[in-house]
Design an enzyme around this catalytic site. Structure first.
Site, short mmCIF file in Angstrom:
data_model
loop_
_atom_site.label_atom_id
_atom_site.label_comp_id
_atom_site.label_asym_id
_atom_site.label_seq_id
_atom_site.Cartn_x
_atom_site.Cartn_y
_atom_site.Cartn_z
N ALA A 69 -8.24 -44.99 25.10
CA ALA A 69 -7.36 -44.38 26.10
C ALA A 69 -5.95 -44.25 25.56
O ALA A 69 -5.22 -43.33 25.93
CB ALA A 69 -7.37 -45.22 27.37
N THR A 70 -5.56 -45.17 24.67
CA THR A 70 -4.24 -45.08 24.05
C THR A 70 -4.11 -43.77 23.28
O THR A 70 -3.09 -43.07 23.38
CB THR A 70 -3.99 -46.27 23.12
OG1 THR A 70 -3.91 -47.46 23.90
CG2 THR A 70 -2.70 -46.11 22.33
N SER A 193 -11.13 -45.10 29.75
CA SER A 193 -11.59 -45.96 28.67
C SER A 193 -12.94 -46.57 29.03
O SER A 193 -13.17 -46.91 30.20
CB SER A 193 -10.57 -47.08 28.42
OG SER A 193 -11.03 -47.99 27.45
N CYS A 314 -2.00 -56.23 25.98
CA CYS A 314 -1.31 -55.56 24.88
C CYS A 314 0.01 -56.23 24.54
O CYS A 314 0.51 -56.11 23.43
CB CYS A 314 -1.06 -54.10 25.24
SG CYS A 314 -2.57 -53.19 25.58
#
Length: 371
Positions: A69-70, A193, A314
């Site tokens: 997804a990043t 994601s 994160c």
């Protein structure tokens, strides 16, 4: 171990692991090869694409698989602004995921104007504030559906409508929402994601409304619709597809189970704990709580057989207080006194009760309030 870190990642569903195994072992062909085995792999990927698209539930668009997804969020932001002519503003929110905020900062360093909208103490945007910041220079508005740290749900449909009124596109980080809450119509771009819905790590996707596809971020063979290059993994795509199909089929039962766990957790917490974020507009599988003065990191260290977190995975090693908790008005001290409990499909009520009682007892011992 009691696993209560569902916002960081979710356990892989047994059905997903079973579906992926043949594509890791005997069905190893390159899906972009014209051979019979390649065509079989390509067909499996297209089925997975359909299943993920159906789980997202938005109309009038298409979906490209990405490595995460990043990557999807980076692609949506950078690729959109590369194609934009005459618009140089980005509008986002102070509580967005680092994948959005850091990308926006990168774009700011290349000449784009950036506005970070504040949120209230409940973590929610004020729509009047959003409207006041929008003009015909805005290229894209990026807002997360369900916040990964405090679980609040932003009014995505209304924000998308405001963006469209000034001719801007709307990007929605729907990672924490997929399979958990309805993704409302309105976004032009949506990132998701697999590993947040009991699928494998290493694969995400970008849903794109027809006609607004961003410029490519990764160049090469153009395997994904000419928009993204790189050989797709049939195993990862199939795993994502099965996870998405399960999320669609089990959405109601998963919702009911999460509601039961939320009630159980809340009934066991003593009155000293404060819930961070809105009590009414939130996903109940995310419980972010604070007891001012408690050392949350110490509780995590003491309860080694319970997996939970201080906030975003994160940023967990940065040593910095959560930017989300600071954005809703918590001091650095109170942010460090907050913990996030995440639960879902494979969490039992007994596990939640046991973990919450032990967390509460550890906090009381710290505060000298042990019974």
């Amino acid at each position: 171990m009691i696993y209560l870190d569902y916002q960081a990642t979710t356990p892989v569903a047994p059905e997903v692991a079973d579906a992926m195994r043949p594509w890791i072992e005997e069905k190893f062909a390159n899906p972009h090869s014209p051979s019979r085995w390649g065509r079989e792999a390509a067909a499996a990927i297209e089925m997975a694409r359909k299943e993920v698209s159906e789980a997202i539930g938005l109309t009038g668009g298409r979906l490209a698989f990405t490595g995460s997804a990043t990557e999807a969020l980076n692609w949506a932001l950078k690729g959109t602004l590369e194609k934009t002519k005459g618009r140089n503003r980005i509008v986002t929110v102070a509580t967005e995921h680092a994948a959005v905020l850091d990308t926006c900062e990168w774009l700011k360093g290349r000449g784009f104007d950036l506005t970070r909208l504040p949120v209230g103490a409940d973590g929610l945007l004020n729509l009047e504030n959003v409207k006041a910041e929008l003009d015909d220079r805005v290229a894209i508005v990026a807002v997360m559906l369900v916040n990964n740290e405090i679980g609040v749900i932003q009014p995505i449909a209304e924000i998308a409508e405001l963006a469209h009124e000034v001719g801007a596109l709307m990007l929605c980080d729907a990672v924490q929402g997929l399979g958990r809450v309805e993704i409302p119509e309105g976004p032009d771009l949506a990132a998701v994601s697999a590993h947040k819905i009991h699928g494998p790590k290493g694969i995400g996707a970008l849903w794109m409304r027809d006609g607004v596809e961003p410029a490519p971020l990764i160049h090469g063979g153009g395997q994904e619709m000419g928009l993204r290059s790189g050989t797709l993994s049939p195993a990862l795509c199939v795993g994502f597809g099965v996870a998405a199909k399960l999320a669609t089929e089990r959405r109601q039962s998963d919702h009911e189970h999460v509601e039961e766990l939320w009630i159980a957790a809340g009934s066991s917490l003593m009155t000293d704990w404060i819930i961070n974020g809105s009590m009414t507009q939130r996903y109940h599988g995310n419980l972010n709580i604070c007891w001012p003065g408690v050392d949350a990191a110490r509780i995590i260290a003491e309860l080694r057989d319970v997996a939970f977190s201080l906030g975003s995975a994160c940023a967990s090693g940065s040593g910095r207080p959560s930017h989300v908790l600071r954005a809703i008005g918590l001091s650095d001290r109170d942010a460090r006194s907050s913990i996030r409990l995440g639960f879902g499909r494979y969490t039992s009520k007994e596990e939640v009760l046991d973990a919450v009682n032990r967390i509460d007892a550890a906090a009381r011992t710290q505060r000298g309030l042990a019974a």
